[in-house]
Write a protein that holds these residues in place. Structure first.
Motif, PDB file in Angstrom:
ATOM      1  N   PRO A 123       0.824  -1.219   0.000  1.00 58.38           N
ATOM      2  CA  PRO A 123       0.000   0.000   0.000  1.00 58.38           C
ATOM      3  C   PRO A 123       0.858   1.269   0.000  1.00 58.38           C
ATOM      4  O   PRO A 123       1.907   1.318   0.647  1.00 58.38           O
ATOM      5  CB  PRO A 123      -0.811  -0.121   1.296  1.00 58.38           C
ATOM      6  CG  PRO A 123      -0.772  -1.560   1.655  1.00 58.38           C
ATOM      7  CD  PRO A 123       0.534  -2.078   1.169  1.00 58.38           C
ATOM      8  N   ARG A 124       0.394   2.284  -0.688  1.00 55.27           N
ATOM      9  CA  ARG A 124       1.136   3.551  -0.754  1.00 55.27           C
ATOM     10  C   ARG A 124       1.190   4.262   0.587  1.00 55.27           C
ATOM     11  O   ARG A 124       2.136   4.996   0.864  1.00 55.27           O
ATOM     12  CB  ARG A 124       0.502   4.471  -1.806  1.00 55.27           C
ATOM     13  CG  ARG A 124       0.647   3.960  -3.239  1.00 55.27           C
ATOM     14  CD  ARG A 124       0.031   4.946  -4.212  1.00 55.27           C
ATOM     15  NE  ARG A 124       0.184   4.494  -5.595  1.00 55.27           N
ATOM     16  CZ  ARG A 124      -0.282   5.156  -6.654  1.00 55.27           C
ATOM     17  NH1 ARG A 124      -0.949   6.298  -6.472  1.00 55.27           N
ATOM     18  NH2 ARG A 124      -0.108   4.673  -7.862  1.00 55.27           N
ATOM     19  N   LEU A 173       9.564  -0.783  -3.618  1.00 53.76           N
ATOM     20  CA  LEU A 173       8.945  -0.461  -2.342  1.00 53.76           C
ATOM     21  C   LEU A 173       8.316   0.921  -2.458  1.00 53.76           C
ATOM     22  O   LEU A 173       8.877   1.804  -3.128  1.00 53.76           O
ATOM     23  CB  LEU A 173       9.994  -0.455  -1.224  1.00 53.76           C
ATOM     24  CG  LEU A 173      10.771  -1.753  -1.004  1.00 53.76           C
ATOM     25  CD1 LEU A 173      11.833  -1.558   0.077  1.00 53.76           C
ATOM     26  CD2 LEU A 173       9.839  -2.886  -0.627  1.00 53.76           C
ATOM     27  N   PRO A 174       7.151   1.150  -1.845  1.00 53.60           N
ATOM     28  CA  PRO A 174       6.548   2.486  -1.928  1.00 53.60           C
ATOM     29  C   PRO A 174       7.464   3.539  -1.303  1.00 53.60           C
ATOM     30  O   PRO A 174       8.166   3.275  -0.324  1.00 53.60           O
ATOM     31  CB  PRO A 174       5.242   2.327  -1.144  1.00 53.60           C
ATOM     32  CG  PRO A 174       5.440   1.127  -0.289  1.00 53.60           C
ATOM     33  CD  PRO A 174       6.366   0.221  -1.026  1.00 53.60           C
ATOM     34  N   LYS A 175       7.454   4.727  -1.857  1.00 56.52           N
ATOM     35  CA  LYS A 175       8.311   5.798  -1.338  1.00 56.52           C
ATOM     36  C   LYS A 175       8.002   6.119   0.116  1.00 56.52           C
ATOM     37  O   LYS A 175       8.888   6.508   0.877  1.00 56.52           O
ATOM     38  CB  LYS A 175       8.136   7.056  -2.199  1.00 56.52           C
ATOM     39  CG  LYS A 175       8.637   6.898  -3.631  1.00 56.52           C
ATOM     40  CD  LYS A 175       8.439   8.188  -4.411  1.00 56.52           C
ATOM     41  CE  LYS A 175       8.959   8.026  -5.845  1.00 56.52           C
ATOM     42  NZ  LYS A 175       8.765   9.262  -6.657  1.00 56.52           N
ATOM     43  N   SER A 176       6.732   5.928   0.475  1.00 58.44           N
ATOM     44  CA  SER A 176       6.333   6.288   1.843  1.00 58.44           C
ATOM     45  C   SER A 176       6.924   5.363   2.895  1.00 58.44           C
ATOM     46  O   SER A 176       6.813   5.640   4.091  1.00 58.44           O
ATOM     47  CB  SER A 176       4.802   6.282   1.958  1.00 58.44           C
ATOM     48  OG  SER A 176       4.291   4.971   1.798  1.00 58.44           O
ATOM     49  N   ILE A 177       7.553   4.281   2.460  1.00 60.36           N
ATOM     50  CA  ILE A 177       8.132   3.356   3.448  1.00 60.36           C
ATOM     51  C   ILE A 177       9.211   4.055   4.279  1.00 60.36           C
ATOM     52  O   ILE A 177       9.481   3.684   5.412  1.00 60.36           O
ATOM     53  CB  ILE A 177       8.714   2.106   2.735  1.00 60.36           C
ATOM     54  CG1 ILE A 177       8.876   0.956   3.749  1.00 60.36           C
ATOM     55  CG2 ILE A 177      10.038   2.410   2.052  1.00 60.36           C
ATOM     56  CD1 ILE A 177       9.261  -0.362   3.107  1.00 60.36           C
ATOM     57  N   THR A 178       9.784   5.108   3.704  1.00 59.44           N
ATOM     58  CA  THR A 178      10.817   5.849   4.431  1.00 59.44           C
ATOM     59  C   THR A 178      10.232   6.654   5.598  1.00 59.44           C
ATOM     60  O   THR A 178      10.970   7.220   6.398  1.00 59.44           O
ATOM     61  CB  THR A 178      11.573   6.800   3.495  1.00 59.44           C
ATOM     62  OG1 THR A 178      10.648   7.739   2.937  1.00 59.44           O
ATOM     63  CG2 THR A 178      12.243   6.025   2.361  1.00 59.44           C
ATOM     64  N   GLY A 179       8.898   6.689   5.684  1.00 62.80           N
ATOM     65  CA  GLY A 179       8.238   7.382   6.790  1.00 62.80           C
ATOM     66  C   GLY A 179       7.955   6.492   7.984  1.00 62.80           C
ATOM     67  O   GLY A 179       7.356   6.945   8.960  1.00 62.80           O
TER      68      GLY A 179
END
Length: 821
Positions: A412-413, A435-441
């Protein structure tokens, strides 16, 4: 203070303590089953004020920070889930007293779950071991009677009789005195003798209902929950204890990485048995309304969850865990459950642990977003393809396991909304490309496992924002060819598995790239053959030990397409590369895989100087090496694996000093086609104790030159010469083992006679011996045998009838079509 060790009293009354501290306070919580922080604070304030205190802040105004105190908190069990209470106490105590004030916790040694207390400044922890019989009796009386000083003669006589009868079978721990005392307190005096007779039958004490209730009453919440999850979470030969350890993480229960988890003692298992429910899955299965923890056993025919899980009468579940039958696990067969009812998740809103591994579920219902209390979700080995957006509502989720979900292609995004997530396992999700970019959050993410994600192209931009990430596994991520500078900025990384060398020009550059990761404790280096092929590779000005001073585990991988490439590799260059990778002396685990050199560097030859702390070593596919390092000089060594060393005909550990005692947990000789014997030349006797010895595909091995004592022996694949061996050493070795496992030995048509000499073997396991026709009659003569497990022996047709009828023997068989009972 009856029942306390003399050390506790000595500390409290020590002249230095009396002189150094203005106030001394001893708070006894022996009559309380849980930690009541307000009662402790009021008791503390009352001791200070010299009178009962209801207003603690009034006491604070009088006492303030004028005096230095020494506080002993005795007989409280403080679980990890009660740390908020401990924080309250700590906050109050920090406000009062001068600097140098001390708080000392006294805990029972056998039920201690509060090891984290030591990490708090100003808090001391002292463990109580067994106590004297007199003190044990006083503590028992104190818990058995409301007014011990006014005990009737008959009551004292009966308790004294009980103590004399129970003394020898048990250790005199304080907690047992409390438990037994509480049993009598809550039992009518007229029934005491009946209770005494029941408790003194030691072979049945673990089945005593009152004992089990009191056992749980005094058991540390941490230990109780750890053992409960050990019963609930499946452990098998594939995953081991990994899932269990992750559940403990999700529940905030402290543990050590790679810790050994002993089987729960029978007392605990019986005590916990009433707190979880085991059932075989059926669509119409009923579940008790009060059930909190559910253990579902599924077989190959199970296709759906019980409909009762969707009923509101069964909405109290905290744990739901699927278990496959043992044969399904061995054959790696998933269960046939393909979907989950939306109403099931809408109903089970109190779930904290959800283990649904190895199903054929392709998607989760959107109602998964209603599981707001969920902390652990395991969908490993399922057929899940995508995850619903609603999954991102699970703000309390700490562990997400999607390992071996080979059809999963997208996350999921909004995955960054899983703000509590600490562990995410995506190992062998082969279709996952990005991997979604938001995983870095994911600000709290500590562990990310991407092993075997073959199609993963790159790590997201700003990957270094995962500030708390300490574990990263990128082994077998073959498409991940471009490693950005992100890794160099991840200074908190402690474990990095699969760091690929792609365009490095020399071993000096390899080491230079790792300089920014000085905190690494575990490192896997891949593709070292690229460095080995370079003609200009030379000894670097600095070694690996210079840039990674904290390294404890090191794995070095060379990769060759075929044996010809190994032969063409420069022996000098290979040696120089390995010289440059010299680790620090604190290294505890070393793996060297497919090294192409013929010789070892100095740091591997003089192991006593450079690898003194080594506990585990794996040497795999070292095809050109003709001898082993001097492993016998490593006094801390516990695990040894020697595999694929084609040129070794004689194995020796090169033990220099006579009189040594070598104690190994595991020793493996595997894929050794020329190995003929194992010898230890030298003067003096050396005693060998090996917990587990594995011999795998060693067709010429037949000679020992010494007498090792082995508890568990595993023999895998072709070891034809060994079965024919008549040596006294071999016969003596096999006559003393407790467990024997034989796997894939196609040369066996019947069990070898040498096994007949064993009179102590407890467990015999035979797997995939396809030419085995019968189990010999003489196996009945081995009275010590308690477990016989046979699987996948397609030609087996006979087992002695006496074995089938032995009541003391657990006989299991599967995958033997010609066997008839």
């Amino acid at each position: 203070m009856a029942g306390k060790t003399s050390i506790g009293r000595m500390v409290y009354h020590h002249p230095w303590v009396c002189e150094h501290f203005d106030r001394r306070v001893w708070i006894d919580g022996s009559k309380f089953s849980s930690f009541d922080v307000m009662w402790v604070i009021k008791e503390f304030a009352g001791w200070i004020a010299g009178a009962p205190c209801e207003d603690i802040w009034l006491s604070y105004d009088r006492f303030g920070r004028s005096d230095r105190y020494f506080l002993i908190i005795d007989d409280f069990v403080i679980g990890l889930d009660e740390q908020d209470k401990l924080n309250q106490l700590e906050h109050f105590l920090l406000l009062v007293g001068e600097p140098g004030s001390i708080v000392m916790f006294i805990v029972d040694d056998d039920l201690d779950g509060s090891s984290y207390l030591c990490s708090r400044h100003g808090f001391l922890r002292y463990k109580i071991d067994t106590i004297s019989k007199d003190n044990w009796v006083k503590l028992l009386m104190r818990h058995a009677l409301s007014h011990p000083d006014q005990a009737r003669v008959e009551e004292e006589r009966m308790l004294d009789s009980f103590v004399h009868r129970i003394h020898d079978p048990i250790d005199l721990y304080p907690v047992l005195a409390k438990m037994f005392g509480s049993i009598f307190r809550y039992t009518e005096t007229s029934r005491w003798q009946e209770e005494i007779d029941s408790l003194c039958r030691t072979e049945q004490i673990e089945h005593n209902q009152h004992f089990n209730l009191m056992f749980l009453h005094y058991l540390s919440p941490i230990i109780a929950r750890s053992c409960l999850y050990q019963l609930l979470i499946p452990q098998d030969y594939i995953s081991g204890y990994a899932d269990l350890l992750h559940v403990l993480v999700a529940e905030g229960i402290p543990h050590k990485e790679n810790m050994d988890i002993p089987p729960s003692v029978e007392w605990i298992n019986n005590a916990l048995g009433r707190f979880y429910f085991r059932m075989r899955v059926g669509r119409d299965s009923t579940i008790p309304q009060q059930c909190l923890h559910l253990h579902l056993l599924v077989d190959s025919r199970t296709s759906a969850f019980p409909t009762s899980l969707s009923a509101k009468v069964n909405n109290k579940l905290r744990t739901l865990s699927l278990h496959r039958e043992e044969e399904m696990v061995l054959k790696q067969q998933p269960c046939q459950i393909t979907d989950i009812s939306a109403t099931m998740f809408a109903n089970l809103i109190h779930l904290r642990i959800l283990h649904l591994g190895a199903t054929r579920i392709q998607q989760l219902p959107h109602t998964v977003g209603k599981l707001l209390n969920l902390r652990y979700l395991n969908l490993s080995k399922s057929e899940i393809q995508v995850l619903p957006v609603s999954l991102c509502n699970l703000g309390n989720l700490r562990v997400l396991n999607l390992a071996w979900c080979e059809k999963l292609w997208r996350l999921p995004r909004r995955i960054h909304n899983l703000r509590s997530l600490q562990i995410m396992k995506l190992a062998f999700c082969a279709r996952l490309q990005r991997l979604p970019k938001s995983i870095t959050g994911l600000a709290n993410l500590q562990e990310l496992d991407l092993e075997g994600c073959h199609d993963l192209i790159e790590l997201p931009e700003n990957f270094h924002n995962l500030r708390k990430l300490t574990y990263l596994n990128i082994i077998k991520c073959r498409s991940l060819t471009r490693m950005t500078d992100e890794l160099e900025q991840m200074h908190n990384l402690q474990m990095l598995f699969g760091y690929p060398i792609n365009t490095i020009s020399s071993i000096k550059d390899v080491i230079s790239e790792l300089q920014s990761l000085r905190g690494l404790e575990k490192l896997d280096l891949l593709n070292l053959q690229i460095v080995s092929k370079l003609k200009d590779a030379s000894t670097p000005p600095m070694l690996l030990q210079d840039v990674l001073p904290k390294l404890k585990h090191l794995a070095l991988h060379w990769k060759w397409d075929n044996m010809n490439d190994v032969e063409k590799a420069s022996d000098v260059t290979s040696l120089q590369v390995l010289e440059g990778l010299q680790p620090n002396i604190y290294l505890s685990k070393l793996e060297i895989i497919s090294y192409a050199g013929k010789e070892f560097p100095i740091w591997m030859n003089d192991v006593a100087l450079f690898l003194y702390n080594l506990r585990e070593i794996r040497l795999v596919n070292l095809r050109r090496c003709e001898r082993l390092p001097q492993l016998g000089e490593l006094v801390n060594l516990k695990i040894v694996e020697i595999s694929g060393m084609d040129l070794i005909t004689v194995a020796t550990f090169h033990i220099r000093y006579p009189g040594r005692i070598i104690m190994l947990d595991k020793l493996i000789f595997s894929e050794m086609p020329q190995l003929e014997k194992w010898e230890e030349p030298g003067e003096g006797n050396v005693e060998w104790y090996i917990e587990e010895l594995t011999l795998m595909q060693c067709p010429k091995f037949k000679i020992w030159e010494f007498y090792p004592i082995v508890r568990k022996l595993n023999i895998w694949l072709n070891n034809e010469m060994l079965w024919r061996c008549q040596s006294v050493v071999w016969q003596r070795l096999i006559s003393r083992i407790d467990e024997l496992t034989i796997v894939g030995c196609q040369e066996l048509m019947c069990l070898p006679q040498v096994i007949r000499s064993n009179r102590w073997v407890i467990q015999l396991t035979i797997i995939r011996c396809n030419k085995l026709i019968s189990i010999p009659d003489w196996l009945v003569e081995i009275g010590s045998l308690k477990s016989l497990f046979i699987s996948g022996c397609t030609e087996l047709s006979y087992i002695p009838p006496q074995l089938k009828t032995r009541s003391d023997l657990l006989l299991q068989h599967s995958g033997c079509p010609k066997l008839r009972f």
